[in-house]
Design a protein around this motif. Structure first.
Motif, PDB file in Angstrom:
ATOM      1  N   ASN A  41       3.927  12.142 -12.349  1.00 18.83           N
ATOM      2  CA  ASN A  41       2.672  11.244 -11.925  1.00 18.83           C
ATOM      3  C   ASN A  41       3.573   9.982 -12.621  1.00 18.83           C
ATOM      4  O   ASN A  41       3.002   9.170 -13.064  1.00 18.83           O
ATOM      5  CB  ASN A  41       2.219  12.063 -13.373  1.00 18.83           C
ATOM      6  N   ILE A  42       4.647   9.949 -13.042  1.00 18.17           N
ATOM      7  CA  ILE A  42       5.380   9.574 -13.909  1.00 18.17           C
ATOM      8  C   ILE A  42       6.063   7.896 -12.890  1.00 18.17           C
ATOM      9  O   ILE A  42       7.069   7.564 -13.153  1.00 18.17           O
ATOM     10  CB  ILE A  42       6.280  10.005 -14.685  1.00 18.17           C
ATOM     11  N   TYR A  43       5.912   8.404 -11.537  1.00 21.03           N
ATOM     12  CA  TYR A  43       6.585   7.295 -10.463  1.00 21.03           C
ATOM     13  C   TYR A  43       5.783   6.397  -9.557  1.00 21.03           C
ATOM     14  O   TYR A  43       4.237   6.816  -9.949  1.00 21.03           O
ATOM     15  CB  TYR A  43       7.333   8.357  -9.091  1.00 21.03           C
ATOM     16  N   ARG A  44       5.904   5.394  -9.482  1.00 28.22           N
ATOM     17  CA  ARG A  44       5.375   4.781  -8.518  1.00 28.22           C
ATOM     18  C   ARG A  44       5.969   4.820  -7.455  1.00 28.22           C
ATOM     19  O   ARG A  44       6.931   4.743  -6.725  1.00 28.22           O
ATOM     20  CB  ARG A  44       6.222   3.155  -9.140  1.00 28.22           C
ATOM     21  N   MET A  45       5.113   5.173  -6.591  1.00 24.59           N
ATOM     22  CA  MET A  45       5.249   5.414  -5.228  1.00 24.59           C
ATOM     23  C   MET A  45       4.945   4.329  -4.513  1.00 24.59           C
ATOM     24  O   MET A  45       4.135   3.529  -4.347  1.00 24.59           O
ATOM     25  CB  MET A  45       3.862   6.562  -4.873  1.00 24.59           C
ATOM     26  N   GLY A  46       5.592   4.467  -3.315  1.00 29.31           N
ATOM     27  CA  GLY A  46       5.601   3.372  -1.483  1.00 29.31           C
ATOM     28  C   GLY A  46       5.287   4.157  -0.728  1.00 29.31           C
ATOM     29  O   GLY A  46       5.756   4.667  -0.558  1.00 29.31           O
ATOM     30  N   TRP A  47       4.812   2.926   0.200  1.00 32.78           N
ATOM     31  CA  TRP A  47       5.422   3.424   1.288  1.00 32.78           C
ATOM     32  C   TRP A  47       6.050   2.209   1.910  1.00 32.78           C
ATOM     33  O   TRP A  47       5.726   1.032   2.073  1.00 32.78           O
ATOM     34  CB  TRP A  47       4.297   3.233   2.616  1.00 32.78           C
ATOM     35  N   VAL A  62       5.197  -1.983   2.488  1.00 29.36           N
ATOM     36  CA  VAL A  62       4.087  -1.710   3.101  1.00 29.36           C
ATOM     37  C   VAL A  62       2.471  -1.633   2.038  1.00 29.36           C
ATOM     38  O   VAL A  62       2.299  -2.384   1.830  1.00 29.36           O
ATOM     39  CB  VAL A  62       3.967  -0.233   4.486  1.00 29.36           C
ATOM     40  N   ALA A  63       2.884  -0.971   1.130  1.00 26.63           N
ATOM     41  CA  ALA A  63       2.198  -0.368  -0.081  1.00 26.63           C
ATOM     42  C   ALA A  63       3.068   0.213  -1.031  1.00 26.63           C
ATOM     43  O   ALA A  63       3.471   1.098  -0.639  1.00 26.63           O
ATOM     44  CB  ALA A  63       1.437  -0.026   0.280  1.00 26.63           C
ATOM     45  N   PHE A  64       2.545  -0.016  -2.028  1.00 20.75           N
ATOM     46  CA  PHE A  64       2.943   0.839  -3.117  1.00 20.75           C
ATOM     47  C   PHE A  64       1.725   0.771  -4.180  1.00 20.75           C
ATOM     48  O   PHE A  64       1.095  -0.050  -4.165  1.00 20.75           O
ATOM     49  CB  PHE A  64       4.370   0.361  -3.917  1.00 20.75           C
ATOM     50  N   ILE A  65       2.026   2.554  -5.282  1.00 18.20           N
ATOM     51  CA  ILE A  65       0.828   2.571  -6.068  1.00 18.20           C
ATOM     52  C   ILE A  65       1.727   2.260  -7.696  1.00 18.20           C
ATOM     53  O   ILE A  65       2.477   3.764  -7.256  1.00 18.20           O
ATOM     54  CB  ILE A  65      -0.442   3.288  -5.904  1.00 18.20           C
ATOM     55  N   ALA A 125      -2.770  -1.006  -6.895  1.00 13.54           N
ATOM     56  CA  ALA A 125      -1.931  -1.060  -5.617  1.00 13.54           C
ATOM     57  C   ALA A 125      -1.774  -2.379  -5.552  1.00 13.54           C
ATOM     58  O   ALA A 125      -2.371  -2.838  -5.681  1.00 13.54           O
ATOM     59  CB  ALA A 125      -2.729  -0.008  -4.690  1.00 13.54           C
ATOM     60  N   ASN A 126      -0.651  -2.235  -4.533  1.00 10.34           N
ATOM     61  CA  ASN A 126      -0.431  -3.213  -3.675  1.00 10.34           C
ATOM     62  C   ASN A 126       0.317  -3.318  -2.296  1.00 10.34           C
ATOM     63  O   ASN A 126       0.797  -2.597  -1.389  1.00 10.34           O
ATOM     64  CB  ASN A 126       0.903  -4.196  -4.855  1.00 10.34           C
ATOM     65  N   TYR A 127       0.138  -4.604  -1.540  1.00 16.77           N
ATOM     66  CA  TYR A 127      -0.082  -4.383   0.208  1.00 16.77           C
ATOM     67  C   TYR A 127       0.762  -5.583   0.188  1.00 16.77           C
ATOM     68  O   TYR A 127       0.394  -6.814  -0.143  1.00 16.77           O
ATOM     69  CB  TYR A 127      -1.493  -4.125   0.411  1.00 16.77           C
ATOM     70  N   ALA A 128       1.377  -5.483   1.651  1.00 16.53           N
ATOM     71  CA  ALA A 128       2.146  -5.984   2.179  1.00 16.53           C
ATOM     72  C   ALA A 128       0.841  -6.778   2.471  1.00 16.53           C
ATOM     73  O   ALA A 128       0.127  -6.511   2.709  1.00 16.53           O
ATOM     74  CB  ALA A 128       2.495  -6.153   3.726  1.00 16.53           C
ATOM     75  N   ASP A 129       1.230  -8.497   2.783  1.00 21.87           N
ATOM     76  CA  ASP A 129      -0.178  -9.307   3.566  1.00 21.87           C
ATOM     77  C   ASP A 129      -0.449  -9.163   5.597  1.00 21.87           C
ATOM     78  O   ASP A 129      -1.334  -9.176   5.012  1.00 21.87           O
ATOM     79  CB  ASP A 129       0.823 -10.963   3.518  1.00 21.87           C
ATOM     80  N   SER A 130       0.833  -8.498   5.706  1.00 22.87           N
ATOM     81  CA  SER A 130       0.134  -7.851   6.917  1.00 22.87           C
ATOM     82  C   SER A 130      -0.255  -6.953   7.268  1.00 22.87           C
ATOM     83  O   SER A 130      -1.626  -6.493   7.871  1.00 22.87           O
ATOM     84  CB  SER A 130       1.736  -7.206   7.751  1.00 22.87           C
ATOM     85  N   ALA A 179       9.997   7.601  -3.742  1.00 21.37           N
ATOM     86  CA  ALA A 179       9.395   7.319  -5.469  1.00 21.37           C
ATOM     87  C   ALA A 179       9.928   6.589  -5.853  1.00 21.37           C
ATOM     88  O   ALA A 179      12.047   6.716  -5.925  1.00 21.37           O
ATOM     89  CB  ALA A 179       8.649   8.743  -6.009  1.00 21.37           C
ATOM     90  N   ASP A 180       9.703   6.404  -7.119  1.00 19.90           N
ATOM     91  CA  ASP A 180      10.406   4.957  -7.935  1.00 19.90           C
ATOM     92  C   ASP A 180       9.956   5.193  -9.505  1.00 19.90           C
ATOM     93  O   ASP A 180       8.965   5.108 -10.023  1.00 19.90           O
ATOM     94  CB  ASP A 180      10.973   3.597  -7.195  1.00 19.90           C
ATOM     95  N   ARG A 181      11.157   5.180 -10.374  1.00 18.55           N
ATOM     96  CA  ARG A 181      11.272   5.189 -11.794  1.00 18.55           C
ATOM     97  C   ARG A 181      12.614   4.541 -12.530  1.00 18.55           C
ATOM     98  O   ARG A 181      13.612   5.802 -12.212  1.00 18.55           O
ATOM     99  CB  ARG A 181      10.685   6.582 -12.266  1.00 18.55           C
ATOM    100  N   LEU A 182      12.393   3.467 -13.156  1.00 17.36           N
ATOM    101  CA  LEU A 182      13.674   3.081 -13.670  1.00 17.36           C
ATOM    102  C   LEU A 182      15.044   3.075 -12.592  1.00 17.36           C
ATOM    103  O   LEU A 182      14.959   2.138 -11.424  1.00 17.36           O
ATOM    104  CB  LEU A 182      14.355   3.828 -15.025  1.00 17.36           C
ATOM    105  N   LEU A 183      15.952   3.333 -12.815  1.00 16.90           N
ATOM    106  CA  LEU A 183      17.001   3.738 -11.957  1.00 16.90           C
ATOM    107  C   LEU A 183      16.985   5.152 -10.243  1.00 16.90           C
ATOM    108  O   LEU A 183      17.828   4.934  -9.826  1.00 16.90           O
ATOM    109  CB  LEU A 183      18.042   3.937 -12.460  1.00 16.90           C
TER     110      LEU A 183
END
Length: 115
Positions: free
Chosen positions: A30-36, A48-51, A57-62, A97-101
């Protein structure tokens, strides 16, 4: 041990759809930003995208307007719904999966779009 396991890749014709899944275990999803991510031939790996953990959510323009990222915190899973696929979307797609470092990667799932 943190693990990310992707699934859902495959072969599809141009204009078709696929849904990728990535399940996370070994930590608090739950505490991680997840991306593709993907790495087109001859290019750097691209997002490609992250949430975010709170669902933004955020997406690449493509891929804007064609792909949708979502997450189910109860299932520790992030999804990437890919519609109107193009041959140039062919690649190995990686979940991260990203969180801090901290950053964790999945093993990748192949998506192939035929023309």
């Amino acid at each position: 041990q943190v693990q990310l396991v992707e699934s859902g890749g495959g072969l599809v014709q141009a204009g078709g759809s696929l849904r990728l899944s990535c399940s996370m275990s070994g930590t608090n999803f739950n505490i991680y930003r997840m991306g593709w991510y993907r790495r087109p031939p001859g290019k750097e790996r691209e997002l490609v995208a992250f949430i975010t953990s709170d669902g933004r959510a955020n997406y690449a323009d493509s891929v804007k307007g064609r792909f949708t990222i979502s997450r189910d915190n109860a299932k520790n899973t992030v999804y990437l719904q890919m519609n109107s696929l193009k041959p140039e979307d062919t690649d190995v797609y990686y979940c991260a999966a990203d969180r801090l470092l901290d950053r964790y990667w999945g093993q990748g799932t192949q998506v192939t779009v035929s023309s």
